[in-house]
Write a protein that holds these residues in place. Structure first.
Motif, PDB file in Angstrom:
ATOM      1  N   ASP A   1      50.990 -18.872  -7.880  1.00  0.00           N
ATOM      2  CA  ASP A   1      51.016 -19.285  -9.123  1.00  0.00           C
ATOM      3  C   ASP A   1      49.820 -18.904 -10.024  1.00  0.00           C
ATOM      4  OD1 ASP A   1      52.545 -18.745 -11.368  1.00  0.00           O
ATOM      5  OD2 ASP A   1      52.882 -20.749 -11.892  1.00  0.00           O
ATOM      6  N   GLY A   2      49.178 -17.933  -9.798  1.00  0.00           N
ATOM      7  CA  GLY A   2      47.728 -16.979 -10.491  1.00  0.00           C
ATOM      8  C   GLY A   2      47.474 -15.656 -10.037  1.00  0.00           C
ATOM      9  N   ASP A   3      46.381 -15.193 -10.713  1.00  0.00           N
ATOM     10  CA  ASP A   3      46.113 -14.018 -10.488  1.00  0.00           C
ATOM     11  C   ASP A   3      46.209 -13.287  -9.207  1.00  0.00           C
ATOM     12  OD1 ASP A   3      46.667 -13.150 -13.420  1.00  0.00           O
ATOM     13  OD2 ASP A   3      45.445 -14.942 -14.000  1.00  0.00           O
ATOM     14  N   LEU A   4      45.667 -12.419  -8.883  1.00  0.00           N
ATOM     15  CA  LEU A   4      45.834 -12.073  -7.940  1.00  0.00           C
ATOM     16  C   LEU A   4      43.986 -10.745  -8.015  1.00  0.00           C
ATOM     17  CD1 LEU A   4      45.038 -10.800  -4.837  1.00  0.00           C
ATOM     18  CD2 LEU A   4      46.302  -8.866  -5.627  1.00  0.00           C
ATOM     19  N   ASP A   5      42.945 -11.746  -8.160  1.00  0.00           N
ATOM     20  CA  ASP A   5      41.500 -10.694  -8.867  1.00  0.00           C
ATOM     21  C   ASP A   5      40.163 -11.575  -8.219  1.00  0.00           C
ATOM     22  OD1 ASP A   5      39.447 -10.109 -10.404  1.00  0.00           O
ATOM     23  OD2 ASP A   5      39.642 -11.222 -11.866  1.00  0.00           O
ATOM     24  N   TYR A   6      40.035 -10.001  -6.942  1.00  0.00           N
ATOM     25  CA  TYR A   6      39.271 -10.754  -5.944  1.00  0.00           C
ATOM     26  C   TYR A   6      37.900 -10.075  -5.738  1.00  0.00           C
ATOM     27  CZ  TYR A   6      41.476  -7.209  -2.665  1.00  0.00           C
ATOM     28  OH  TYR A   6      41.658  -6.462  -1.891  1.00  0.00           O
ATOM     29  N   TYR A   7      36.948 -10.389  -5.462  1.00  0.00           N
ATOM     30  CA  TYR A   7      35.839  -9.351  -5.012  1.00  0.00           C
ATOM     31  C   TYR A   7      35.398  -8.995  -3.977  1.00  0.00           C
ATOM     32  CZ  TYR A   7      34.930 -10.029 -10.211  1.00  0.00           C
ATOM     33  OH  TYR A   7      34.985  -9.986 -11.958  1.00  0.00           O
ATOM     34  N   LEU A   8      35.314  -7.931  -3.131  1.00  0.00           N
ATOM     35  CA  LEU A   8      34.433  -7.742  -2.327  1.00  0.00           C
ATOM     36  C   LEU A   8      32.945  -7.241  -2.079  1.00  0.00           C
ATOM     37  CD1 LEU A   8      36.995  -5.789   0.622  1.00  0.00           C
ATOM     38  CD2 LEU A   8      34.526  -4.914  -0.180  1.00  0.00           C
ATOM     39  N   MET A   9      32.600  -7.537  -1.145  1.00  0.00           N
ATOM     40  CA  MET A   9      30.951  -7.634  -0.546  1.00  0.00           C
ATOM     41  C   MET A   9      30.689  -7.817   0.379  1.00  0.00           C
ATOM     42  SD  MET A   9      30.243 -11.260  -2.995  1.00  0.00           S
ATOM     43  CE  MET A   9      31.978 -11.134  -4.000  1.00  0.00           C
ATOM     44  N   VAL A  10      29.803  -6.486   0.537  1.00  0.00           N
ATOM     45  CA  VAL A  10      29.548  -6.754   1.814  1.00  0.00           C
ATOM     46  C   VAL A  10      28.157  -6.544   2.215  1.00  0.00           C
ATOM     47  CG1 VAL A  10      31.533  -5.241   2.995  1.00  0.00           C
ATOM     48  CG2 VAL A  10      29.567  -3.856   2.246  1.00  0.00           C
ATOM     49  N   GLY A  11      27.410  -6.970   3.430  1.00  0.00           N
ATOM     50  CA  GLY A  11      25.925  -6.795   3.980  1.00  0.00           C
ATOM     51  C   GLY A  11      25.690  -6.460   4.756  1.00  0.00           C
ATOM     52  N   ASP A  12      24.761  -6.196   5.641  1.00  0.00           N
ATOM     53  CA  ASP A  12      23.982  -5.691   6.700  1.00  0.00           C
ATOM     54  C   ASP A  12      23.767  -7.496   7.577  1.00  0.00           C
ATOM     55  OD1 ASP A  12      24.069  -3.128   7.313  1.00  0.00           O
ATOM     56  OD2 ASP A  12      22.187  -2.514   6.815  1.00  0.00           O
ATOM     57  N   THR A  13      24.203  -8.346   6.578  1.00  0.00           N
ATOM     58  CA  THR A  13      23.807  -9.601   7.775  1.00  0.00           C
ATOM     59  C   THR A  13      23.869 -10.816   6.485  1.00  0.00           C
ATOM     60  OG1 THR A  13      21.178  -9.966   5.514  1.00  0.00           O
ATOM     61  CG2 THR A  13      21.672  -8.798   8.234  1.00  0.00           C
ATOM     62  N   PRO A  14      24.131 -12.254   6.954  1.00  0.00           N
ATOM     63  CA  PRO A  14      24.960 -13.041   5.899  1.00  0.00           C
ATOM     64  C   PRO A  14      24.298 -13.238   4.577  1.00  0.00           C
ATOM     65  CG  PRO A  14      24.386 -13.681   8.006  1.00  0.00           C
ATOM     66  CD  PRO A  14      24.049 -12.425   8.114  1.00  0.00           C
ATOM     67  N   ALA A  15      22.697 -13.377   4.657  1.00  0.00           N
ATOM     68  CA  ALA A  15      22.051 -12.813   3.714  1.00  0.00           C
ATOM     69  C   ALA A  15      22.264 -11.977   2.157  1.00  0.00           C
ATOM     70  CB  ALA A  15      20.616 -13.170   4.077  1.00  0.00           C
ATOM     71  N   GLU A  16      22.418 -10.816   3.276  1.00  0.00           N
ATOM     72  CA  GLU A  16      22.649 -10.150   1.988  1.00  0.00           C
ATOM     73  C   GLU A  16      23.894 -10.284   1.338  1.00  0.00           C
ATOM     74  OE1 GLU A  16      23.013  -6.112   3.369  1.00  0.00           O
ATOM     75  OE2 GLU A  16      20.999  -6.475   4.296  1.00  0.00           O
ATOM     76  N   VAL A  17      25.107 -11.040   1.733  1.00  0.00           N
ATOM     77  CA  VAL A  17      26.346 -11.216   1.345  1.00  0.00           C
ATOM     78  C   VAL A  17      26.124 -12.357   0.032  1.00  0.00           C
ATOM     79  CG1 VAL A  17      28.096 -11.404   1.868  1.00  0.00           C
ATOM     80  CG2 VAL A  17      27.868  -9.827   2.787  1.00  0.00           C
ATOM     81  N   ILE A  18      25.517 -13.252   0.795  1.00  0.00           N
ATOM     82  CA  ILE A  18      25.453 -14.511   0.029  1.00  0.00           C
ATOM     83  C   ILE A  18      24.740 -14.750  -1.055  1.00  0.00           C
ATOM     84  CG2 ILE A  18      24.523 -16.684   0.566  1.00  0.00           C
ATOM     85  CD1 ILE A  18      25.565 -17.403   3.075  1.00  0.00           C
ATOM     86  N   SER A  19      23.569 -14.015  -1.111  1.00  0.00           N
ATOM     87  CA  SER A  19      22.587 -13.602  -2.424  1.00  0.00           C
ATOM     88  C   SER A  19      23.522 -12.711  -3.301  1.00  0.00           C
ATOM     89  CB  SER A  19      21.512 -12.266  -2.243  1.00  0.00           C
ATOM     90  OG  SER A  19      20.552 -12.083  -2.995  1.00  0.00           O
ATOM     91  N   GLN A  20      24.494 -11.833  -2.934  1.00  0.00           N
ATOM     92  CA  GLN A  20      25.079 -11.108  -4.037  1.00  0.00           C
ATOM     93  C   GLN A  20      26.451 -12.230  -4.796  1.00  0.00           C
ATOM     94  OE1 GLN A  20      27.086  -6.834  -2.651  1.00  0.00           O
ATOM     95  NE2 GLN A  20      26.196  -7.228  -0.908  1.00  0.00           N
ATOM     96  N   TRP A  21      26.858 -12.790  -3.414  1.00  0.00           N
ATOM     97  CA  TRP A  21      27.920 -13.696  -3.981  1.00  0.00           C
ATOM     98  C   TRP A  21      27.238 -14.660  -5.503  1.00  0.00           C
ATOM     99  CZ3 TRP A  21      31.823 -16.027  -6.081  1.00  0.00           C
ATOM    100  CH2 TRP A  21      32.488 -17.318  -5.444  1.00  0.00           C
ATOM    101  N   MET A  22      26.256 -15.080  -4.920  1.00  0.00           N
ATOM    102  CA  MET A  22      25.446 -15.566  -5.831  1.00  0.00           C
ATOM    103  C   MET A  22      25.089 -15.216  -7.621  1.00  0.00           C
ATOM    104  SD  MET A  22      25.639 -19.000  -4.309  1.00  0.00           S
ATOM    105  CE  MET A  22      25.042 -19.550  -5.619  1.00  0.00           C
ATOM    106  N   ARG A  23      24.699 -14.347  -7.091  1.00  0.00           N
ATOM    107  CA  ARG A  23      24.643 -13.057  -7.906  1.00  0.00           C
ATOM    108  C   ARG A  23      25.608 -12.303  -8.948  1.00  0.00           C
ATOM    109  NH1 ARG A  23      21.466 -10.090  -4.403  1.00  0.00           N
ATOM    110  NH2 ARG A  23      22.760  -8.652  -4.831  1.00  0.00           N
ATOM    111  N   LEU A  24      26.381 -13.169  -8.665  1.00  0.00           N
ATOM    112  CA  LEU A  24      28.092 -12.715  -9.113  1.00  0.00           C
ATOM    113  C   LEU A  24      28.195 -14.077 -10.049  1.00  0.00           C
ATOM    114  CD1 LEU A  24      30.526 -10.833  -9.713  1.00  0.00           C
ATOM    115  CD2 LEU A  24      31.525 -12.173  -7.709  1.00  0.00           C
ATOM    116  N   ILE A  25      28.362 -15.354  -9.417  1.00  0.00           N
ATOM    117  CA  ILE A  25      28.237 -16.550 -10.112  1.00  0.00           C
ATOM    118  C   ILE A  25      27.754 -17.062 -10.875  1.00  0.00           C
ATOM    119  CG2 ILE A  25      30.595 -16.626  -8.537  1.00  0.00           C
ATOM    120  CD1 ILE A  25      28.627 -19.184  -6.828  1.00  0.00           C
ATOM    121  N   GLY A  26      26.367 -16.494 -11.209  1.00  0.00           N
ATOM    122  CA  GLY A  26      25.083 -16.693 -11.664  1.00  0.00           C
ATOM    123  C   GLY A  26      23.912 -18.283 -11.160  1.00  0.00           C
ATOM    124  N   GLY A  27      24.525 -17.747  -9.527  1.00  0.00           N
ATOM    125  CA  GLY A  27      22.988 -18.778  -9.377  1.00  0.00           C
ATOM    126  C   GLY A  27      23.280 -20.081  -9.094  1.00  0.00           C
TER     127      GLY A  27
END
Length: 698
Positions: A235-261
């Motif tokens: 019972d919430g909203d469907l609002d999802y972010y998708l991010m890709v990278g060649d390494t786990p480091a690339e994705v995790i870095s994007q994720w942290m930049r998205l939510i304020g570090g």
């Protein structure tokens, strides 16, 4: 459940494509960066919760207290997008939109390798009766239906790092004594997943909702729908972010930049810390803690801070469990300010436990009730009263300005003015059961089932900002230092303010082993400043061997706090302390000293976590994603990029079989203590006498 029914007229505008639905709702796909996209389902009447407290892109101010408009695009790159009649592309990411049935297919724009695809039969389903939403993705399997994808994330999850084949929930609970291998959920609400795809790409998915979620990573199977995984939102909203990278480091870095570090921290907070709930709850607590200071000195224990458990605020009885936040039990602590000065004089900063619930006989209860400061029943308007710490109480509503102001005022007057540096936000899962419970929502009420983890987040923010204001007032001519605080519960965004840990673990060899994975899972999820209660919080007193191995295993975690609440044979309460077993005290102190030997490197790792969005501890596959051996279940982990830590987690073991990952041809691994060189890309059996933590440097 019903599948979303798309109409054929896809509207393409700029970086987005909107698909109208037969229901009148809108389904939108938008490319926000070269490798970042967002998908939303917006009901015709608008989002159920039109605000978010998680999204704070790099370069933008912190989220307003009242929340960020869910529709806002502030802080996103909005790259150049190539648009066709059914697809959107950047230089890195391509998405094809199919309307019958509604389905998205994601590929690498560089070489058309598949990344992810919604389930062929039905990718999106809703249930009108409950408001439940599911997002289904195809799952790739190999011969014998063996999974070839790997899944990580979701925060404080137990068991092996690869979550494939499991069904898990995100919903904060006070999980004291949890099963370290199978228990779920624990304390955090963290609906972020990290996957290695069949093609070797890395994929991050974040579902931006505060509603409870369930994630199925291939546990379920239905012959009509093939192999799939899903995320389910209650019972919430469907609002999802998708991010890709060649390494786990690339994705995790994007994720942290998205939510304020990640918050920067003062150097002292990286040192060893001790709590002693048994001492703080004793009838002569001040005297007991005074003696503790002397024992720290006599045993030569390196220590940077002492964390007051909530015993300083207990009510009746020698071991009374009732906690009255922002009060001092003056019978047990006749002169706390003098005691606190003695802690400081002996090199220890101070942290005090604070809780977000007022028992119904708390001195401030009636005034807060009058101010509307509690979570209330939507039908009666009265505070929700539920069991809490051997009493009945009401939770503060941190979406109410009166509650925030009261909290910050009292934190300053009853904690910071007493010579304590930090508020430790505890027991803040807000596990309120009443179906009619609502939050004030800063004037726009939110049902508790869609705001429970928000209170953990905002409670911690209130503490963080009160400390920052207090520090600036006390040091008007000085540059503000980083603020450190702690929270047991929370949702994405909590890492902007606080350190956290795996909660009230139980003393056992199993816990020692599986807690390592939980800490790494939290790191890979974006909680970098984490640790575990050293020696176990709950349960039996650890044996000398288990205690020493636990201290060693945690000595190079970002957080090293010895925190416990145990009963001894006489029924009294007992705390893990470094000198609890004289036969291993010397080696326990040596393990803590190792932390201080590596302190410059640890501080560098903390700075990289904040500046570069890198986990401080991480599985070996983070640094060596092309080495398949690194994906096997292991007790080992990396500390930054240079050190590989190999804790001993089996009773009686005096050696360890260790895999040392592949390195460039001119590099090898070196034993930190002996200097012995070991070849990379091989398994080695190394000596691990009781006094040694196997540790290797590149």
């Amino acid at each position: 459940m019903n599948a979303l029914q798309a109409l054929p007229d896809v509207a393409l505008r700029g970086t987005a494509a909107t698909v109208p639905l037969a229901s009148g709702d809108e389904f939108t796909v938008q490319l926000l960066g070269e490798s970042l996209a967002r998908v939303t389902l917006k009901p015709a009447a608008g989002f159920k919760e039109p605000r978010t407290w998680a999204i704070a892109p790099d370069g933008t101010p912190d989220v307003p207290w009242e929340g960020r408009d869910r529709a806002s695009l502030a802080g996103f790159d909005l790259p150049k997008v190539v648009v066709t009649d059914s697809s959107l592309s950047t230089s890195r990411l391509h998405v094809k939109i199919q309307t019958s049935p509604l389905r998205l297919t994601w590929t690498d724009a560089r070489d058309q390798q598949p990344i992810a695809a919604d389930r062929v039969t039905s990718g999106y389903m809703t249930e009108q009766r409950t408001g439940l939403i599911r997002h289904y993705l195809e799952r790739v399997v190999g011969k014998g239906h063996v999974a070839v994808e790997k899944h990580f994330g979701l925060g404080d999850k137990t068991g092996p790092l690869d979550l494939t084949g499991r069904r898990l929930r995100t919903g904060g609970m006070d999980s004291i004594g949890f099963d370290p291998e199978h228990g779920d959920p624990l304390y955090k609400h963290w609906p972020f997943t990290l996957s290695r795809t069949a093609s070797g790409q890395w994929l991050g998915l974040y579902y931006d909702t505060l509603a409870t979620c369930a994630f199925d990573f291939g546990c379920e199977h239905d012959m009509y729908h093939g192999f799939y995984r899903y995320a389910e939102i209650d019972d919430g909203d469907l609002d999802y972010y998708l991010m890709v990278g060649d390494t786990p480091a690339e994705v995790i870095s994007q994720w942290m930049r998205l939510i304020g570090g990640t918050a920067r921290v003062p150097a002292w907070s990286v040192g060893f810390a001790q709590t002693a709930m048994g001492l703080a709850d004793a009838p002569d607590a001040q005297n007991q803690l005074d003696q503790f200071i002397g024992k720290v000195k006599s045993h030569g224990v390196p220590i940077s801070s002492f964390h007051y458990g909530s015993g300083y605020s207990t009510g009746v009885g020698a071991y009374g469990k009732q906690r009255y936040v922002f009060t001092w039990n003056t019978a047990k602590f006749p002169d706390p300010k003098t005691l606190n000065k003695k802690f400081n004089a002996n090199g220890m900063r101070l942290v005090a436990n604070v809780k977000p619930c007022l028992l119904n006989d708390h001195p401030a209860y009636e005034s807060m009730k009058t101010a509307g400061g509690f979570i209330t029943n939507s039908k009666t308007g009265q505070p929700i009263i539920e069991p809490y710490w051997d009493g009945m109480g009401s939770h503060l509503d941190f979406t109410n300005r009166a509650s925030i102001d009261w909290w910050q005022k009292n934190l300053k007057a009853k904690v910071l003015d007493y010579g304590i540096d930090v508020g430790w936000n505890d027991n803040n899962e807000y596990a309120i059961l009443d179906d009619d419970a609502v939050s004030g929502g800063f004037g726009k009420s939110i049902p508790m089932h869609r705001s429970k983890p928000l209170h953990s987040l905002l409670m911690t923010r209130a503490t963080y900002e009160a400390q920052k204001s207090y520090q600036l007032q006390a040091n008007q001519d000085m540059v503000s230092q980083p603020i450190y605080t702690v929270s047991r519960a929370g949702s994405p965004g909590i890492q902007r303010y606080a350190q956290t840990w795996s909660g009230d673990n139980t003393t056992s060899w199993r816990t020692l082993k599986w807690n390592i994975r939980t800490g790494l899972q939290m790191s890979m999820s974006g909680m970098f400043n984490i640790g575990h209660d050293v020696g176990g919080f709950y349960g039996p007193i650890p044996s000398p061997e288990l205690f020493l191995r636990w201290v060693q295993a945690c000595s190079l975690n970002p957080r090293m706090v010895m925190n416990s609440w145990k009963q001894d044979a006489s029924g009294g309460h007992f705390s893990n302390v470094p000198w609890m077993h004289p036969e291993v005290t010397k080696d326990v102190v040596a393990a803590i000293e190792l932390r201080y030997k590596l302190m410059p490197y640890l501080l560098e790792c903390f700075e990289r976590a904040s500046a570069n969005h890198e986990p401080i501890i991480r599985p070996t596959f983070y640094d060596f994603p092309d080495d398949e051996e690194c994906f096997k279940d292991s007790d080992d982990f990396m500390l930054g990029s240079q050190y590989l830590v190999s804790p001993v987690v089996e009773e009686g073991a005096r050696s360890r079989r260790v895999y040392l990952p592949k390195l460039p041809a001119n590099q090898a691994w070196k034993d930190f203590e002996s200097g012995e060189v070991f070849a990379a890309g091989q398994y080695h059996t190394v000596d691990a006498p009781l006094a040694k933590l196997p540790l290797f440097k590149r």
